[in-house]
Write a protein that holds these residues in place. Structure first.
Motif, PDB file in Angstrom:
ATOM      1  N   ASP A 139      45.713  77.618  55.719  1.00  0.00           N
ATOM      2  CA  ASP A 139      47.100  77.898  55.338  1.00  0.00           C
ATOM      3  C   ASP A 139      47.910  78.385  56.535  1.00  0.00           C
ATOM      4  O   ASP A 139      49.061  77.977  56.729  1.00  0.00           O
ATOM      5  N   ARG A 140      47.288  79.238  57.355  1.00  0.00           N
ATOM      6  CA  ARG A 140      47.997  79.823  58.482  1.00  0.00           C
ATOM      7  C   ARG A 140      48.496  78.759  59.458  1.00  0.00           C
ATOM      8  O   ARG A 140      49.577  78.896  60.032  1.00  0.00           O
ATOM      9  N   VAL A 141      47.713  77.696  59.633  1.00  0.00           N
ATOM     10  CA  VAL A 141      48.111  76.643  60.563  1.00  0.00           C
ATOM     11  C   VAL A 141      49.469  76.071  60.173  1.00  0.00           C
ATOM     12  O   VAL A 141      50.337  75.858  61.026  1.00  0.00           O
ATOM     13  N   GLY A 142      49.662  75.826  58.871  1.00  0.00           N
ATOM     14  CA  GLY A 142      50.933  75.284  58.423  1.00  0.00           C
ATOM     15  C   GLY A 142      52.021  76.323  58.297  1.00  0.00           C
ATOM     16  O   GLY A 142      53.122  76.177  58.854  1.00  0.00           O
ATOM     17  N   ARG A 143      51.732  77.414  57.625  1.00  0.00           N
ATOM     18  CA  ARG A 143      52.747  78.422  57.310  1.00  0.00           C
ATOM     19  C   ARG A 143      53.240  79.150  58.559  1.00  0.00           C
ATOM     20  O   ARG A 143      54.449  79.236  58.806  1.00  0.00           O
ATOM     21  N   ALA A 144      52.318  79.674  59.330  1.00  0.00           N
ATOM     22  CA  ALA A 144      52.710  80.474  60.489  1.00  0.00           C
ATOM     23  C   ALA A 144      53.433  79.627  61.530  1.00  0.00           C
ATOM     24  O   ALA A 144      54.411  80.071  62.141  1.00  0.00           O
ATOM     25  N   ARG A 145      52.976  78.412  61.735  1.00  0.00           N
ATOM     26  CA  ARG A 145      53.617  77.571  62.745  1.00  0.00           C
ATOM     27  C   ARG A 145      55.012  77.132  62.290  1.00  0.00           C
ATOM     28  O   ARG A 145      55.929  77.053  63.110  1.00  0.00           O
ATOM     29  N   ALA A 146      55.167  76.832  61.000  1.00  0.00           N
ATOM     30  CA  ALA A 146      56.493  76.448  60.510  1.00  0.00           C
ATOM     31  C   ALA A 146      57.475  77.608  60.653  1.00  0.00           C
ATOM     32  O   ALA A 146      58.631  77.421  61.071  1.00  0.00           O
ATOM     33  N   LEU A 147      57.030  78.813  60.340  1.00  0.00           N
ATOM     34  CA  LEU A 147      57.891  79.983  60.483  1.00  0.00           C
ATOM     35  C   LEU A 147      58.147  80.288  61.951  1.00  0.00           C
ATOM     36  O   LEU A 147      59.274  80.609  62.349  1.00  0.00           O
ATOM     37  N   GLY A 148      57.084  80.185  62.758  1.00  0.00           N
ATOM     38  CA  GLY A 148      57.223  80.481  64.180  1.00  0.00           C
ATOM     39  C   GLY A 148      58.157  79.528  64.901  1.00  0.00           C
ATOM     40  O   GLY A 148      58.829  79.912  65.871  1.00  0.00           O
ATOM     41  N   ALA A 149      58.220  78.281  64.412  1.00  0.00           N
ATOM     42  CA  ALA A 149      59.107  77.291  65.026  1.00  0.00           C
ATOM     43  C   ALA A 149      60.534  77.408  64.523  1.00  0.00           C
ATOM     44  O   ALA A 149      61.417  76.658  64.978  1.00  0.00           O
ATOM     45  N   GLY A 150      60.770  78.342  63.604  1.00  0.00           N
ATOM     46  CA  GLY A 150      62.112  78.526  63.067  1.00  0.00           C
ATOM     47  C   GLY A 150      62.529  77.443  62.102  1.00  0.00           C
ATOM     48  O   GLY A 150      63.722  77.277  61.823  1.00  0.00           O
ATOM     49  N   LEU A 151      61.549  76.701  61.545  1.00  0.00           N
ATOM     50  CA  LEU A 151      61.878  75.639  60.603  1.00  0.00           C
ATOM     51  C   LEU A 151      62.307  76.197  59.253  1.00  0.00           C
ATOM     52  O   LEU A 151      63.051  75.536  58.519  1.00  0.00           O
ATOM     53  N   ARG A 152      61.838  77.387  58.948  1.00  0.00           N
ATOM     54  CA  ARG A 152      62.205  78.047  57.688  1.00  0.00           C
ATOM     55  C   ARG A 152      62.381  79.530  57.939  1.00  0.00           C
ATOM     56  O   ARG A 152      61.703  80.104  58.797  1.00  0.00           O
ATOM     57  N   GLU A 153      63.246  80.157  57.135  1.00  0.00           N
ATOM     58  CA  GLU A 153      63.414  81.610  57.234  1.00  0.00           C
ATOM     59  C   GLU A 153      62.320  82.336  56.479  1.00  0.00           C
ATOM     60  O   GLU A 153      61.942  83.452  56.844  1.00  0.00           O
ATOM     61  N   SER A 154      61.827  81.730  55.394  1.00  0.00           N
ATOM     62  CA  SER A 154      60.745  82.325  54.617  1.00  0.00           C
ATOM     63  C   SER A 154      59.873  81.195  54.091  1.00  0.00           C
ATOM     64  O   SER A 154      60.274  80.031  54.076  1.00  0.00           O
ATOM     65  N   TYR A 155      58.657  81.564  53.665  1.00  0.00           N
ATOM     66  CA  TYR A 155      57.729  80.548  53.152  1.00  0.00           C
ATOM     67  C   TYR A 155      56.966  81.164  51.987  1.00  0.00           C
ATOM     68  O   TYR A 155      55.938  81.803  52.169  1.00  0.00           O
ATOM     69  N   ASP A 156      57.480  80.953  50.786  1.00  0.00           N
ATOM     70  CA  ASP A 156      56.925  81.621  49.608  1.00  0.00           C
ATOM     71  C   ASP A 156      55.939  80.767  48.818  1.00  0.00           C
ATOM     72  O   ASP A 156      55.200  81.286  47.984  1.00  0.00           O
ATOM     73  N   ASN A 157      55.941  79.452  49.030  1.00  0.00           N
ATOM     74  CA  ASN A 157      55.124  78.570  48.196  1.00  0.00           C
ATOM     75  C   ASN A 157      53.762  78.294  48.829  1.00  0.00           C
ATOM     76  O   ASN A 157      53.503  78.618  49.995  1.00  0.00           O
ATOM     77  N   PHE A 158      52.884  77.673  48.053  1.00  0.00           N
ATOM     78  CA  PHE A 158      51.598  77.222  48.571  1.00  0.00           C
ATOM     79  C   PHE A 158      51.825  76.168  49.662  1.00  0.00           C
ATOM     80  O   PHE A 158      52.867  75.514  49.699  1.00  0.00           O
ATOM     81  N   THR A 159      50.833  75.967  50.514  1.00  0.00           N
ATOM     82  CA  THR A 159      50.878  74.823  51.428  1.00  0.00           C
ATOM     83  C   THR A 159      49.954  73.700  50.945  1.00  0.00           C
ATOM     84  O   THR A 159      49.895  72.643  51.569  1.00  0.00           O
ATOM     85  N   GLY A 160      49.254  73.937  49.837  1.00  0.00           N
ATOM     86  CA  GLY A 160      48.410  72.903  49.251  1.00  0.00           C
ATOM     87  C   GLY A 160      47.736  73.427  47.994  1.00  0.00           C
ATOM     88  O   GLY A 160      47.660  74.643  47.778  1.00  0.00           O
TER      89      GLY A 160
END
Length: 380
Positions: free
Chosen positions: A289-310
């Motif tokens: 999960d961290r690979v998708g969630r943390a990188r998306a947030l770190g790249a500034g693609l989203r301000e928050s990430y509340d949902n599952f990634t799978g």
């Protein structure tokens, strides 16, 4: 055609499933199990009705299981189930009373009875009615057991998921080709639904399709929006084969994509590629999960990430799904469970109205994408 030729799985596979359930029953000292979740009726009996009226399967510790259901559904049961023991009730009868009478008539009125308290069909009202009708019985919790057993897919289950994934790939191609500037988003739905039925899916139900300002509404309803230059069309296609559903999301931009759209979609694809590559046997879900969630947030693609990634994929129901997603195993920052071969997941990652997703099988050697459509931002 022989009776077995109509079965979705070989008789031996159903018998293996029944033995696995009985081992769990024995561990809990359960004499009789009432299975009423439709997904689990399909898993054990090979058939279920719509759930409009209460019905279920009585699974004793020994002997033949007994299905209890509306007489109207008897022909469908005989056509699809490997079981033959049954009790049918008329629509003038109370289903719970019919269930309790079948239990009493077979000498189980004072048994330890397992119940699926997480079933979508065992309502509080139905559960209390069963308890009143069977006052000498002891009711025993059996929640999550069958959901856990279903996590590991058999070769035949994976075959159905592969077929569904191939339908999703082709239907997405045809849906993308059907749209252009000035065309309604319904054109995509018509093309996808038609492809589903032509290619052998259970139904023409497409899944969510939204466009324009609504493209970020992942579970939005189909509308009448006419596509304009710069619009993003979001499609999640969910075809099923014998009830086994694959999932696929791709965004489509009407006209040339903006630099931001092109850049963000490339980032999303790259991040998700890395996440899928991390889905190896023995991997802990939170790390994937961290690979998708943390990188998306770190790249500034989203301000928050509340949902599952799978989340888990498998049987949802050919025509009467009680739910559209299975979160028995889901990817979250707190998920401690471990990936194992035979598990199948819907992995999705999105931002700015653009979402990419795949149906992914965990194998002995790593992740395999069952959906094979090219991973890119489509344009029309």
């Amino acid at each position: 055609m022989s009776d077995d030729a109509r079965l979705v799985f070989p008789r031996a596979e159903y018998q293996d499933r029944l033995r696995a359930v009985r081992r769990q029953m024995a561990a809990r000292r359960i004499d009789l199990l009432i299975v009423d979740e439709t997904e689990h009726l399909a898993y054990l009996a090979g058939w279920h009705a719509s759930g409009s009226r209460y019905h279920g399967c009585l699974v004793p510790a020994d002997g033949e299981p007994v299905m209890v259901f509306r007489r109207l559904d008897e022909p469908a049961f005989l056509e699809r189930s490997w079981l033959r023991e049954r009790v049918c009730f008329a629509d003038t009868e109370d289903p719970v009373e019919a269930m309790a009478s079948a239990i009493t008539a077979r000498g189980w009125a004072a048994a330890r009875i397992g119940v699926e308290t997480d079933s979508h069909y065992l309502t509080v009202q139905t559960y209390e009615a069963l308890r009143r009708a069977l006052p000498r019985s002891t009711f025993v919790e059996f929640a999550t057991v069958l959901r856990e057993l279903r996590l590991w897919k058999s070769p035949r289950e994976i075959e159905y998921l592969r077929r569904a994934a191939a339908i999703a790939d082709q239907a997405m191609r045809e849906a993308v080709a059907a749209v252009s500037e000035g065309v309604s988003e319904r054109a995509a739905a018509i093309a996808a639904s038609s492809a589903f039925l032509r290619l052998g899916a259970d139904t023409g139900r497409t899944g969510p399709i939204t466009a324009g300002r609504r493209s970020g509404i992942l579970h939005g309803l189909l509308g009448d929006h006419r596509l304009s230059r710069g619009d993003v069309l979001h499609m999640e296609l969910v075809p099923s084969v014998n009830g086994y559903s694959a999932r696929l999301m791709r965004p489509t931009v009407i006209g040339p994509p903006s630099a931001e759209q092109a850049n963000r979609s490339a980032q999303l694809i790259g991040i998700q590629d890395e996440q899928i590559a991390a889905m190896k046997p023995g991997a802990v879900a939170r790390d994937v999960d961290r690979v998708g969630r943390a990188r998306a947030l770190g790249a500034g693609l989203r301000e928050s990430y509340d949902n599952f990634t799978g989340y888990t994929l498998g049987y949802y129901g050919a025509t009467h799904p009680p739910r559209t997603s299975d979160f028995t195993r889901a990817f979250l920052p707190t998920a401690e469970w471990v990936l194992e071969p035979g598990m199948v997941f819907h992995m999705y990652l999105g931002a700015s109205g653009m979402t990419f997703s795949e149906t992914v099988l965990v194998t002995e050697s790593g992740a395999e994408r069952l959906t094979r459509l090219e991973r890119r931002l489509f344009t029309r």
